[in-house]
Write a protein that holds these residues in place. Structure first.
Motif, PDB file in Angstrom:
ATOM      1  N   ALA A  73       0.815  -1.213   0.000  1.00 29.11           N
ATOM      2  CA  ALA A  73       0.000   0.000   0.000  1.00 29.11           C
ATOM      3  C   ALA A  73       0.841   1.252   0.000  1.00 29.11           C
ATOM      4  O   ALA A  73       0.346   2.337  -0.264  1.00 29.11           O
ATOM      5  CB  ALA A  73      -0.926   0.006   1.215  1.00 29.11           C
ATOM      6  N   ALA A  74       2.119   1.161   0.346  1.00 32.15           N
ATOM      7  CA  ALA A  74       2.979   2.338   0.441  1.00 32.15           C
ATOM      8  C   ALA A  74       3.500   2.706  -0.933  1.00 32.15           C
ATOM      9  O   ALA A  74       3.539   1.885  -1.855  1.00 32.15           O
ATOM     10  CB  ALA A  74       4.138   2.058   1.382  1.00 32.15           C
ATOM     11  N   PRO A  75       3.935   3.959  -1.116  1.00 30.48           N
ATOM     12  CA  PRO A  75       4.579   4.340  -2.379  1.00 30.48           C
ATOM     13  C   PRO A  75       5.768   3.435  -2.651  1.00 30.48           C
ATOM     14  O   PRO A  75       6.578   3.145  -1.763  1.00 30.48           O
ATOM     15  CB  PRO A  75       5.019   5.785  -2.129  1.00 30.48           C
ATOM     16  N   VAL A  76       5.878   2.983  -3.892  1.00 31.37           N
ATOM     17  CA  VAL A  76       6.891   1.969  -4.232  1.00 31.37           C
ATOM     18  C   VAL A  76       8.045   2.615  -4.989  1.00 31.37           C
ATOM     19  O   VAL A  76       7.836   3.415  -5.888  1.00 31.37           O
ATOM     20  CB  VAL A  76       6.262   0.844  -5.088  1.00 31.37           C
ATOM     21  N   GLU A  77       9.230   2.264  -4.598  1.00 26.80           N
ATOM     22  CA  GLU A  77      10.418   2.676  -5.336  1.00 26.80           C
ATOM     23  C   GLU A  77      11.054   1.435  -5.949  1.00 26.80           C
ATOM     24  O   GLU A  77      11.007   0.336  -5.387  1.00 26.80           O
ATOM     25  CB  GLU A  77      11.434   3.359  -4.415  1.00 26.80           C
ATOM     26  N   ASP A  78      11.671   1.596  -7.094  1.00 25.72           N
ATOM     27  CA  ASP A  78      12.333   0.489  -7.771  1.00 25.72           C
ATOM     28  C   ASP A  78      13.647   0.182  -7.067  1.00 25.72           C
ATOM     29  O   ASP A  78      14.550   1.018  -7.014  1.00 25.72           O
ATOM     30  CB  ASP A  78      12.584   0.886  -9.227  1.00 25.72           C
ATOM     31  N   ARG A 108      13.486   4.347   2.936  1.00 27.81           N
ATOM     32  CA  ARG A 108      12.471   5.294   2.479  1.00 27.81           C
ATOM     33  C   ARG A 108      11.119   4.614   2.324  1.00 27.81           C
ATOM     34  O   ARG A 108      10.072   5.180   2.633  1.00 27.81           O
ATOM     35  CB  ARG A 108      12.906   5.934   1.157  1.00 27.81           C
ATOM     36  N   ILE A 109      11.133   3.379   1.858  1.00 31.53           N
ATOM     37  CA  ILE A 109       9.880   2.624   1.728  1.00 31.53           C
ATOM     38  C   ILE A 109       9.254   2.387   3.103  1.00 31.53           C
ATOM     39  O   ILE A 109       8.046   2.532   3.299  1.00 31.53           O
ATOM     40  CB  ILE A 109      10.132   1.282   1.016  1.00 31.53           C
TER      41      ILE A 109
END
Length: 254
Positions: free
Chosen positions: A19-24, A40-41
């Protein structure tokens, strides 16, 4: 080995924090950079959880307020029906008394020689006072629910509790007054109105909700100990109620 553990951790984070913003996390970059991305995730997920809990608390408060409104309306309808029944009985009594008056009977003459005005019975005065009381209360309620004139509603409820201190509506009027003041962040005055409900109306259906509001006010004023005591009181005295559930949630968050 470290790379394997890191990949497993990143995979688990991706599953748990969908559900959290996803970073690659793929591609190049050093181990430190990937760990920084993972942190950060994690922070984003924590912020998401915080925002979600805040929205949930707001929704729960709205449910509590709506529940109180439903109870208020049911109470108001029952009171109106009871007053209507008494009014019908009074009318029937007056009609029966009028039928027993002889047609030839003359109005009593006063000492000044003129016909004196017919006496008003205590029942008639009681019915008139009851109707005025109900009308005043309904006017204050309508200012909130229909017209959304909250400042005028505050003045109306203040006038009501002052004019009708012994009314069956007085506990609810004080609760409404406290809620309106609380919404304006006038916490000291709101606390006074809720305290009236708690201390003077032990059997009121709004007492548990008033205790919750007193706890919320204590929280806003930084009195954590006082807030906890109030929430525990609600949980103990109003177990399994909506007020107790809100109190438990607030207590868990402290």
């Amino acid at each position: 080995m470290k790379k394997t553990v890191l990949l497993v951790a990143m995979f688990a984070a991706g599953q748990a924090f969908a559900a959290a913003p996803v970073e690659d996390l793929g591609g190049g970059g050093s181990l430190d950079e990937r760990i920084a991305k993972l942190e950060r995730i994690l922070k984003a997920k924590q912020q998401t959880d915080f925002d979600m809990q805040r929205r949930l608390d707001a929704l729960q408060q709205e449910v509590l307020d709506l529940r109180g409104l439903t109870e208020q309306q049911n109470y108001q309808i029952n009171q109106m029906l009871e007053r209507q029944r008494k009014l019908y009985e009074e009318i029937a009594s007056l009609s029966s008394g009028a039928a027993n008056v002889q047609p030839s009977a003359q109005a009593p003459v006063s000492a000044s020689g003129g016909a004196s005005a017919p006496a008003v019975s205590g029942g008639e005065l009681a019915v008139e006072a009851s109707l005025n009381e109900t009308a005043s209360y309904e006017q204050a309620i309508n200012l909130v629910l229909k017209e959304r004139k909250y400042d005028e509603a505050i003045a109306a409820f203040r006038s009501f509790v002052k004019k009708y201190p012994g009314s069956n509506y007085t506990d609810n009027a004080n609760y409404w007054l406290g809620q309106l003041l609380y919404n304006k962040n006038e916490l000291d005055e709101a606390r006074g109105a809720f305290t009236v409900v708690v201390e003077k109306y032990p059997d009121s259906s709004k007492r548990g909700d008033s205790l919750v509001k007193l706890g919320l006010i204590a929280e806003k004023k930084g009195d954590t100990v006082g807030a906890k005591n109030l929430y525990r009181k609600v949980i103990k005295e109003y177990a399994n109620s909506a007020a107790a559930r809100i109190a438990q949630q607030q207590l868990n968050a402290l």
